[in-house]
Design an enzyme around this catalytic site. Sequence first.
Site, PDB file in Angstrom:
ATOM      1  N   GLU A  66     -15.371   5.529  44.172  1.00  0.00           N
ATOM      2  CA  GLU A  66     -16.368   5.456  43.103  1.00  0.00           C
ATOM      3  C   GLU A  66     -16.358   6.688  42.207  1.00  0.00           C
ATOM      4  OE1 GLU A  66     -16.984   4.752  46.264  1.00  0.00           O
ATOM      5  OE2 GLU A  66     -17.846   2.730  46.376  1.00  0.00           O
TER       6      GLU A  66
ATOM      7  N   PHE B 251     -30.177  -0.310  55.696  1.00  0.00           N
ATOM      8  CA  PHE B 251     -28.737  -0.033  55.706  1.00  0.00           C
ATOM      9  C   PHE B 251     -28.247   0.213  54.278  1.00  0.00           C
ATOM     10  CE2 PHE B 251     -24.316  -1.680  55.489  1.00  0.00           C
ATOM     11  CZ  PHE B 251     -23.727  -0.656  56.207  1.00  0.00           C
ATOM     12  N   GLN B 252     -27.552   1.282  54.088  1.00  0.00           N
ATOM     13  CA  GLN B 252     -27.011   1.685  52.782  1.00  0.00           C
ATOM     14  C   GLN B 252     -28.087   1.844  51.713  1.00  0.00           C
ATOM     15  OE1 GLN B 252     -23.558  -0.857  51.929  1.00  0.00           O
ATOM     16  NE2 GLN B 252     -22.307   0.655  53.026  1.00  0.00           N
TER      17      GLN B 252
ATOM     18  N   LYS C   7     -30.980  -6.097  45.191  1.00  0.00           N
ATOM     19  CA  LYS C   7     -30.278  -7.366  45.377  1.00  0.00           C
ATOM     20  C   LYS C   7     -31.182  -8.580  45.144  1.00  0.00           C
ATOM     21  CE  LYS C   7     -26.700  -9.196  48.425  1.00  0.00           C
ATOM     22  NZ  LYS C   7     -25.964  -8.970  49.682  1.00  0.00           N
TER      23      LYS C   7
ATOM     24  N   MET D  18      -6.674  29.125  40.297  1.00  0.00           N
ATOM     25  CA  MET D  18      -7.695  29.880  39.584  1.00  0.00           C
ATOM     26  C   MET D  18      -8.459  30.790  40.534  1.00  0.00           C
ATOM     27  SD  MET D  18      -8.799  30.606  36.698  1.00  0.00           S
ATOM     28  CE  MET D  18      -8.696  29.481  35.316  1.00  0.00           C
TER      29      MET D  18
END
Lengths: 625, 227
Positions: A97, A159-160, A209, A535
């Site tokens: 993502e 969940f999630q 949802k 760097m």
Amino acid sequence: MSERATSVTPPEEQHDDQDQNQNQDAQQPQHDAETDEFGAPSAETRAEPVTTGAESVVRALENAGVEYAFGVQGGAIMPIYDALYDSEIHHVTMAHEQGAAHAADAYGIVSGEPGVCLATSGPGATNLVTGIADADMDSDPLLALTGQVPTELVGNDAFQETDTTGVTTPVTKDNTFAADPDGVGTDVSEAFALAREGRPGPTLVDLPKDVTTADTDAEPDTPATPDTYEFTEEADPEIVAAAAEQIKDANRPVMLLGGGVIKGEASETCREFAIEHEIPVITTMPAIGAFPEDHELAMEMAGMHGTGYANMAITHCDTMVAVGTRFDDRLTGGIETFAPDAEIVHVDIDPAEISKNIHADYPLVGDADTVVSQLSHAVERSPQATKWRAQCQQWKSDYSMAYDVPSEQSTDEPSTSSKIPEDEPVRPEFVVEALDEATSDRAVVTTGVGQHQMWACQYWTFTEPRTWVSSHGLGAMGYGLPAAIGARLAADDDQEVVCIDGDGSFLMTLQGLSVAVRENLDITVAVLNNEYIGMVRQWQDAFFEGRHSASEYGWTPEFDTIAEAFGATGFRIDDYDEVADTIAAALSEDGPSVIDVHIDPQANVYPMVPSGGDNGQFALAEDQL
Amino acid sequence: MSDEERRRGLDGPAPDERPTPTGRRNEQGIRIDPAVEATHEPRRTVISTLVEHEPGVLSDVSGLFSRRQFNIESLTVGPTTDEERARITLVVEEPDPGIDQIKKQLRKLVPVISVRELESDAMRRELALVKIDADEPAQVSAVADMYDGKTVDSCPETATIEITGSRQKIDAAIETFEQFGIREIDRTGTTALARGTQSTAAPASTTESTATEASQPQNQYAPADDD
Ligand SMILES: Cc1ncc(C[n+]2csc(CCOP(=O)(O)OP(=O)(O)O)c2C)c(N)n1
Ligand SMILES: [Mg+2]
């Protein structure tokens, strides 16, 4: 959406137009042109009526003219993906993502229209956060849509479940939790409009949802910003007049162009203004490409790794016309010593940027293109600055960016590389110049973050806006490859897309190669491989007595072999005499290719102004730090 | 070539060979000019905002203050006559440029409708509930009277006094009550309204522009408040 009707306006929208036109007091630009701009379909081409919240969301994207979306599937976002299944929107399935957000961000930079990314709830949403934060820092137009657990489970640690609006509030321009199936499409339309209007930025709509699966026949409204969102197009004419006087009377004028010049499509107007009045032009990093770097007036980038001449000019000017810049600390160095003699004319669409970091003597709040046009009408005669221009040219030669190439190799004749001693490691600057040489003026360059990013902006000669795509404000390693994916889809076919990456940065998101191969995207990745977190190694040498804590890889994978394993084409460069031919071969590949360029691991980026330092005291070498 | 040689940088005059300007800017990015060298001292002021009454707006506002390190003394939020709008009243302490920044950053939040800094003569009220030991009821009630306090609860052991007024008045009352022993207190932040016919913070279109700007920002071109 294959057909974009621009000529037919549905009757009810015509009616709206009339109403809006009567409201002459509104400061906000009228949205009457939006059916055209956003490519809303006409009544004839309008698809089936929507039946669910998810369909309404997808319809909102279609109405906004969205052609591509970048994302990853997952439980809570599945209804949206199901609705996308029947849509003409091309969805690019990303490997991560973070890559989806960066790809959408780069798509927004190159196209000027918000890029769209999608993710599921929980880890999907949190993985987007780096990309959203990047867009926020750089004011890139981006729309993120995240799935969320059903409303009745919100707050239960389902969940999630992640409090996505909570997590993203500090890094979005605005975000919304969609509460209602009838309004969810309009929430998305509004978020799209907000991402692009005024000062652009990322917006997010969190989509539970139950809301996306619920029945609704509510068509989304045309994209429009909410009533509470206002911005000004034109600056106060009185201040414009006063600023014009100041510019006319200046002896040492400069223009400082920021990223807002590109976002506001003001590059052309700024070029005309600078050239007409012969004012030297400095750019910030996000503004690279706003002014042609091969022009006599170009002083190029100022700040930490800006050119010596830009830093001299910014320090010694007496009048600065700063357009669309937020005076970031990497640009200003220490505030105390920043342009200490300059009267500052500051043009910005965001009033909060005025006098935030640097006090504006002439605050001009408005759209960059409009306000620079206003200034251009108001400035009666050019400043008398012949001596100053000569001084700027002198600095350009005193602080030339020319670097030593071993032996008699000259930088403008890369083909004579046979004279190069074989044991000399390749200088990164040489590679950047060779890539620039081998590509067209409109080639798009994306980068990771680190030394390679600085060499890319120093040694590539940019001449066009929207061809430099990088993570400026956030400095997110891993940006380069996913950004190249988004840039490729936004750019024209005749624009090459080159990602100049670091070995460390590439390692963060190289799984994106699977996407580039699957989508057969013609991009060329040049990994400037120094087997270092370069760097950091440079700073350790300068400020930490050379103690290379966690900055040496000592070993990196063979990036050309990795590329091959993904199905891309791999190349490798070790010596000067391979540079030109290998680059030509990689560019001529139709799909993605990766060149593992083994560069001089000791190469450093100069000039350098240490954090908080005095721009005029930039170091040209380590012993000057 | 050795590593050291390869790390060499670019050619050009060294820092100490370059001209440097003598001017300077202060912390707020303002050029230090002897004529206007005024340093900006923090001052306390009240900022009133009208916001959309929607979830998240309070965290937007409070998050803004913590993220940008603005000094906030109190925040109150409550409904208005329009059920879709709420008023948030903030007491802040910052130098003038900081106060300007606060107002501008608040205006940028999408659910914020209008923002206004109130004049120093604006009506401001706080409320405190002070629960004290009631060993000397007569004296307690005498002190309460002195501050126009109201006894809202009493039992043999404690008395709870409600005091409203300016912050200074409440501070003074609490100090005086300390002699009896304070068990616990709860205080609200400042609520405030502009005086007379002036609107406190209202959308630009419906507000009369009679109010004068309270703060005098250093800039002649400073953007005006929403009113
Ligand atoms: C996500 C992230 N983590 C850490 C950093 C800190 N950082 C800045 S530059 C850099 C080194 C980058 O290494 P590489 O990509 O190989 O670039 P090089 O400097 O070697 O060209 C690091 C670790 C960062 N900018 N972004
Ligand atoms: Mg590296």
